[in-house]
Design an enzyme around this catalytic site. Structure first.
Site, short mmCIF file in Angstrom:
data_model
loop_
_atom_site.label_atom_id
_atom_site.label_comp_id
_atom_site.label_asym_id
_atom_site.label_seq_id
_atom_site.Cartn_x
_atom_site.Cartn_y
_atom_site.Cartn_z
N ASP A 7 0.87 -1.17 0.00
CA ASP A 7 0.00 0.00 0.00
C ASP A 7 0.91 1.23 0.00
O ASP A 7 2.08 1.15 0.38
CB ASP A 7 -0.89 -0.02 1.25
CG ASP A 7 -1.78 1.19 1.36
OD1 ASP A 7 -2.43 1.53 0.36
OD2 ASP A 7 -1.82 1.80 2.45
N ASP A 9 -0.20 5.06 0.73
CA ASP A 9 -0.44 6.15 1.68
C ASP A 9 -0.45 5.67 3.12
O ASP A 9 -1.11 4.68 3.46
CB ASP A 9 -1.77 6.83 1.34
CG ASP A 9 -1.74 7.43 -0.06
OD1 ASP A 9 -0.78 8.15 -0.37
OD2 ASP A 9 -2.67 7.17 -0.84
N ASP A 182 -1.41 -0.13 6.18
CA ASP A 182 -1.71 0.51 7.46
C ASP A 182 -3.19 0.49 7.80
O ASP A 182 -3.58 0.84 8.92
CB ASP A 182 -1.29 1.98 7.41
CG ASP A 182 -2.23 2.79 6.50
OD1 ASP A 182 -2.99 3.64 7.01
OD2 ASP A 182 -2.24 2.55 5.28
#
Length: 220
Positions: A7, A9, A182
């Site tokens: 991922d 961001d 996250d």
């Protein structure tokens, strides 16, 4: 052969490129601060809470691309990289990518953020493969609409498996598969890989990771 998915961001980046792109356009005077800043903040909070309506957000995020020539957008993006993105690219994230690349793993950034914003960031990390939400284009210019399935939540699984199929591969083609994220929004894809890794996770993802014995790391 192994597969490493990242991922972007708040995972490889210590911030959110989608959010920061809108803030950058506001700072440049391209978007009206009064009209757009509160909406940008609201969408960001919805994303973190797992309540984001992706269609509404993409309408907000992609429409500004259709109002300006691609050449001008590309010029703005160069300044965006310098001012906003590179400061969010930490040494630990770069080292993680380098470790997988040196091991010969197939490395892919898979992100909900649109490919106009993220393709230069993927190149900066030295990652060849990018799966992102694709803005629709006509004659080289953006229309303001989305093309295909947004790379978000279950859509990430759809896009990932479509990408593998195009290469004549499946999950079984790899000895190990990692996904670093996250966000609670990535639980569908995290549940697909053999080595899910929670990176500086939000509270919901941390609980899931701890219950399932997933690895939890920090790149900050």
């Amino acid at each position: 052969m192994n597969l490493a998915l990242f991922d972007l961001d708040n995972t490889l980046l210590s911030g959110d490129s989608d959010f920061e792109w809108s803030q950058f356009l506001i700072e440049q005077g391209v978007l009206d601060r009064e009209l757009f800043e509160a909406k940008n903040l609201a969408f960001y909070e919805q994303y973190k809470a797992g309540t984001l309506n992706i269609s509404e957000f993409l309408d907000f995020q992609l429409k500004p691309l259709s109002r300006h020539a691609r050449k001008l957008l590309d010029e703005w993006h160069q300044e965006f990289m310098r001012r906003k993105v590179r400061p969010m690219m930490g040494d630990k994230a770069r080292a993680l990518v380098a470790k997988h690349k040196s091991a010969g793993d197939v490395c892919v950034i898979i992100t909900a953020t649109n490919s106009f914003v993220t393709a230069p960031i993927a190149r900066e990390f030295g990652i060849e493969h990018l799966i992102a939400t694709d803005p629709e284009e006509k004659d080289g210019e953006f229309t303001g609409n989305v093309a295909g399935v947004p790379s978000f939540r279950d859509g990430k699984v759809v896009r990932m498996e479509s990408w593998l199929a195009e290469r004549g591969q499946g999950w079984e083609s790899f000895e190990k598969t990692w996904f670093y994220s996250d966000s609670l929004n990535d639980l569908p894809l995290l549940s697909k890989v053999s080595c899910p890794v929670a990176v500086d996770p939000d509270a919901t993802l941390r609980v899931h990771a701890e219950k399932r014995g997933w690895t939890v790391i920090s790149l900050r």
